[in-house]
Write a protein that holds these residues in place. Structure first.
Motif, PDB file in Angstrom:
ATOM      1  N   MET A   1      65.855  56.053 128.260  1.00  0.00           N
ATOM      2  CA  MET A   1      65.014  55.189 129.085  1.00  0.00           C
ATOM      3  C   MET A   1      63.883  55.987 129.723  1.00  0.00           C
ATOM      4  O   MET A   1      62.719  55.569 129.707  1.00  0.00           O
ATOM      5  CB  MET A   1      65.862  54.523 130.170  1.00  0.00           C
ATOM      6  N   ALA A   2      64.198  57.147 130.283  1.00  0.00           N
ATOM      7  CA  ALA A   2      63.178  57.970 130.935  1.00  0.00           C
ATOM      8  C   ALA A   2      62.125  58.431 129.928  1.00  0.00           C
ATOM      9  O   ALA A   2      60.920  58.423 130.224  1.00  0.00           O
ATOM     10  CB  ALA A   2      63.824  59.171 131.616  1.00  0.00           C
ATOM     11  N   CYS A   3      62.549  58.828 128.742  1.00  0.00           N
ATOM     12  CA  CYS A   3      61.604  59.280 127.709  1.00  0.00           C
ATOM     13  C   CYS A   3      60.663  58.153 127.299  1.00  0.00           C
ATOM     14  O   CYS A   3      59.452  58.358 127.164  1.00  0.00           O
ATOM     15  CB  CYS A   3      62.356  59.777 126.487  1.00  0.00           C
ATOM     16  N   ALA A   4      61.216  56.969 127.089  1.00  0.00           N
ATOM     17  CA  ALA A   4      60.427  55.870 126.539  1.00  0.00           C
ATOM     18  C   ALA A   4      59.523  55.204 127.566  1.00  0.00           C
ATOM     19  O   ALA A   4      58.509  54.613 127.200  1.00  0.00           O
ATOM     20  CB  ALA A   4      61.361  54.824 125.926  1.00  0.00           C
ATOM     21  N   MET A   5      59.866  55.330 128.857  1.00  0.00           N
ATOM     22  CA  MET A   5      59.124  54.584 129.868  1.00  0.00           C
ATOM     23  C   MET A   5      58.344  55.473 130.834  1.00  0.00           C
ATOM     24  O   MET A   5      57.963  55.031 131.912  1.00  0.00           O
ATOM     25  CB  MET A   5      60.080  53.664 130.634  1.00  0.00           C
ATOM     26  N   GLY A   6      58.102  56.714 130.446  1.00  0.00           N
ATOM     27  CA  GLY A   6      57.200  57.552 131.229  1.00  0.00           C
ATOM     28  C   GLY A   6      57.845  58.363 132.325  1.00  0.00           C
ATOM     29  O   GLY A   6      57.143  58.896 133.199  1.00  0.00           O
ATOM     30  N   GLY A   7      59.168  58.493 132.312  1.00  0.00           N
ATOM     31  CA  GLY A   7      59.843  59.328 133.295  1.00  0.00           C
ATOM     32  C   GLY A   7      59.772  60.798 132.913  1.00  0.00           C
ATOM     33  O   GLY A   7      59.140  61.180 131.926  1.00  0.00           O
ATOM     34  N   ASP A   8      60.433  61.627 133.706  1.00  0.00           N
ATOM     35  CA  ASP A   8      60.505  63.068 133.423  1.00  0.00           C
ATOM     36  C   ASP A   8      61.675  63.292 132.469  1.00  0.00           C
ATOM     37  O   ASP A   8      62.832  63.365 132.897  1.00  0.00           O
ATOM     38  CB  ASP A   8      60.700  63.845 134.727  1.00  0.00           C
ATOM     39  N   GLU A   9      61.381  63.406 131.167  1.00  0.00           N
ATOM     40  CA  GLU A   9      62.452  63.457 130.173  1.00  0.00           C
ATOM     41  C   GLU A   9      63.302  64.711 130.286  1.00  0.00           C
ATOM     42  O   GLU A   9      64.517  64.669 130.071  1.00  0.00           O
ATOM     43  CB  GLU A   9      61.872  63.340 128.762  1.00  0.00           C
ATOM     44  N   ASP A  10      62.681  65.849 130.624  1.00  0.00           N
ATOM     45  CA  ASP A  10      63.460  67.080 130.765  1.00  0.00           C
ATOM     46  C   ASP A  10      64.438  66.961 131.930  1.00  0.00           C
ATOM     47  O   ASP A  10      65.621  67.305 131.795  1.00  0.00           O
ATOM     48  CB  ASP A  10      62.530  68.277 130.980  1.00  0.00           C
TER      49      ASP A  10
END
Length: 312
Positions: free
Chosen positions: A273-282
């Motif tokens: 969810m974070a990767c796809a919606m602009g969150g901090d993926e790391d």
């Protein structure tokens, strides 16, 4: 010891899948671009199919409305409090949304049923299954709202956010599964078998992708944030809200199901969810990894305390 052993049996495979992804990236079999494309497929196909199958195959009848109200009310309280607190402490909105999600959203769907079966046997999972069917869709809706608010147009209102919510693949999968389940539509066996296979791929693939993107240097840099999230996710939230459930009179299977809802580590799907919606993926991946590692001890300790007090 039994509780700790059960947690280890359920959680060790998660470590191994993350490690596999890390090794595949280190050996050059996965590039950063490949991992990004794989995560996109998890978000747009495999996770929606998992949510569809969960809703389609679940018995969504609510047999204890009070328990559902308490559980959902706690989720809203945790979500709202984290929104207010973290938005004031963290000015980077992508990081703030990622931290909030890591605190309120647990891996209840993946670990709840397995840990309940270990405690009460396969016939004792009805209460946990009922909670999973209601709370996991709620987690997803709140996560979509969270990232739309923090990572989209910060001045947007509910009418601006609503289209994004309705277009989200996780919401679409959940709604379609619910409608198919309650309407009694019979999906042909061949189609359903393919859907189940895709659904079963979601969590393992998400964990492999997460392992491939893991970088130790960034984890060291985020250590203070990670420590705060782990403290809240694994210790403060379970202690406060499980105690509240006990004071409300919940015992045995109901209290255990609530404890697992509060105490399980950050959801694997929160990374996608974070990767796809602009969150901090790391940061999202590090939160899942750290809370999963520490949850063996926190869940084992929590079960020990509840059994000692003869509450479960």
């Amino acid at each position: 010891m039994d509780a700790a052993a059960a947690a280890i049996r359920v959680i060790v495979p998660i470590y191994l899948l993350i490690s596999a992804g890390y090794l595949l990236k280190k050996t050059g079999l996965f590039s950063r671009n490949t991992l990004k494309e794989m995560n996109e497929s998890v978000f747009r196909l495999f996770l929606p199919m998992l949510l569809f199958e969960n809703m389609y195959q679940s018995d969504v009848r609510i047999t204890d409305a009070g328990l559902i109200v308490y559980a959902a009310g706690c989720v809203f309280i945790i979500y709202s409090f984290c929104n207010v607190l973290i938005s004031r402490l963290e000015k980077n909105r992508a990081r703030a949304a990622t931290v909030i999600q890591g605190m309120y959203r647990s891996n209840f769907a993946l670990l709840g049923i397995a840990l309940t079966e270990t405690m009460y046997g396969s016939g004792g999972t009805q209460v946990t299954g009922m909670l999973v069917a209601v709370i996991v869709p709620l987690y997803n809706v709140l996560a979509v709202i969270l990232f739309e608010r923090f990572c989209g147009n910060r001045n947007s209102g509910i009418t601006d956010i609503l289209p994004g919510i309705l277009r989200n693949p996780l919401i679409i999968g959940t709604l379609l599964g619910f409608l198919a389940g309650v309407s009694g539509i019979a999906i042909p066996d061949a189609v359903n078998s393919a859907a189940v296979s895709l659904a079963q791929t979601a969590a393992p693939l998400a964990l492999v992708v997460m392992g491939g993107t893991f970088e130790l240097k960034k984890t060291v840099r985020n250590r203070k944030t990670l420590a705060a999230v782990a403290l809240a996710r694994l210790f403060l939230i379970p202690a406060l809200f499980t105690a509240g459930a006990a004071l409300c009179g919940y015992r045995e299977k109901a209290l255990y199901a609530l404890f697992l809802m509060f105490a399980t580590p950050a959801a694997v799907s929160s990374y996608s969810m974070a990767c796809a919606m602009g969150g901090d993926e790391d940061l999202a991946g590090e939160i899942v990894l750290l809370t999963t590692v520490l949850s063996v001890f926190s869940i084992g300790t929590g079960i020990f305390v509840l059994k000692t007090m003869q509450l479960i």
